[in-house]
Write an enzyme that holds these catalytic residues in place. Structure first.
Site, mmCIF file in Angstrom:
data_model
loop_
_atom_site.group_PDB
_atom_site.id
_atom_site.type_symbol
_atom_site.label_atom_id
_atom_site.label_comp_id
_atom_site.label_asym_id
_atom_site.label_seq_id
_atom_site.Cartn_x
_atom_site.Cartn_y
_atom_site.Cartn_z
ATOM 1 C CD GLU A 149 -2.238 1.348 3.255
ATOM 2 O OE1 GLU A 149 -2.336 2.684 3.904
ATOM 3 O OE2 GLU A 149 -1.937 0.301 4.120
ATOM 4 C CE LYS B 101 -5.579 2.337 8.589
ATOM 5 N NZ LYS B 101 -5.461 2.517 7.592
#
Length: 210
Positions: A36, A125
């Site tokens: 990411e 998350k």
């Protein structure tokens, strides 16, 4: 039943396009295949493009800190597949799914969890994980649909990741412990391999206990 391997996401905040090839290669070599690039990094879409073109058959690449709906399209155009956010935004989740990408919204409350699930997200998350704690994960895991994957982010290290895995996390996102601007690709790869071993070891012990 054999569990899926822990899903580890490398959070490459501050990565430059120049660093991307070597750091990406080191992470994949260490066994971390989800990368990411937060959008507050230098030239993030260029780094995403480079990583996707170089590692697209071996890894899933995407963006972090996605808080603007317009950026979802930009991530897709750069070849990204992951859309990671610090918050739960149903519009960003929906747009990511429309474009065939996987959203990872940030959740900090039960309200966030169920709003994200209603919007179609399945990878949640937990952020900031170091402030929220493992007991919250255990509580949420008891009430969410099967197939929901929780990924703590914030304060994840080789020391803390086993506790989260044993508490039921599907994996974790790892930021500055793993990568910081200027850290050599070799060092990133070594830390990455240590994280993979720690997570897999905790999962294997959990599976044996079950």
């Amino acid at each position: 039943m054999t569990a899926h391997p822990p899903l580890l996401i490398a959070i490459l905040r501050g990565l430059t396009p120049q660093e991307a090839p070597a750091v990406g290669d080191a992470l994949v070599g260490a066994g971390i295949t989800h990368l990411e690039v937060p959008l507050n990094s230098p030239q993030p879409f260029e780094s995403i493009r480079i990583l996707a073109e170089r590692l697209g058959t071996e890894a899933r690449i995407g963006a972090g800190t996605v808080v603007d709906l317009a950026d979802v399209q930009r991530v897709a155009a750069a070849g990204g597949e992951l859309v990671v956010a610090p918050n739960t935004d149903p519009e960003i989740i929906a747009r990511s799914l429309e474009l065939g990408m996987t959203p990872y919204p940030g959740v900090a409350t039960a309200t966030d969890v169920f709003a994200a699930l209603r919007a179609g997200a399945r990878h949640l998350k937990i952020f900031p994980a170091d402030a929220l704690g493992e007991s919250l994960l255990r509580a949420w895991s008891a009430v969410v649909p099967e197939g929901t994957a929780f990924l703590p982010v914030g304060g994840i290290t080789t020391e803390t990741i086993p506790g989260w895995i044993r508490a039921g996390a599907a994996g974790a996102g790892i930021g500055s412990f793993l990568y910081a601007p200027g850290r050599s690709a070799d060092e990133v790869g070594t830390i990455g391999a240590d994280l993979v071993r720690a997570a897999q070891g905790a999962q294997q012990r959990e599976d044996t206990a079950l």
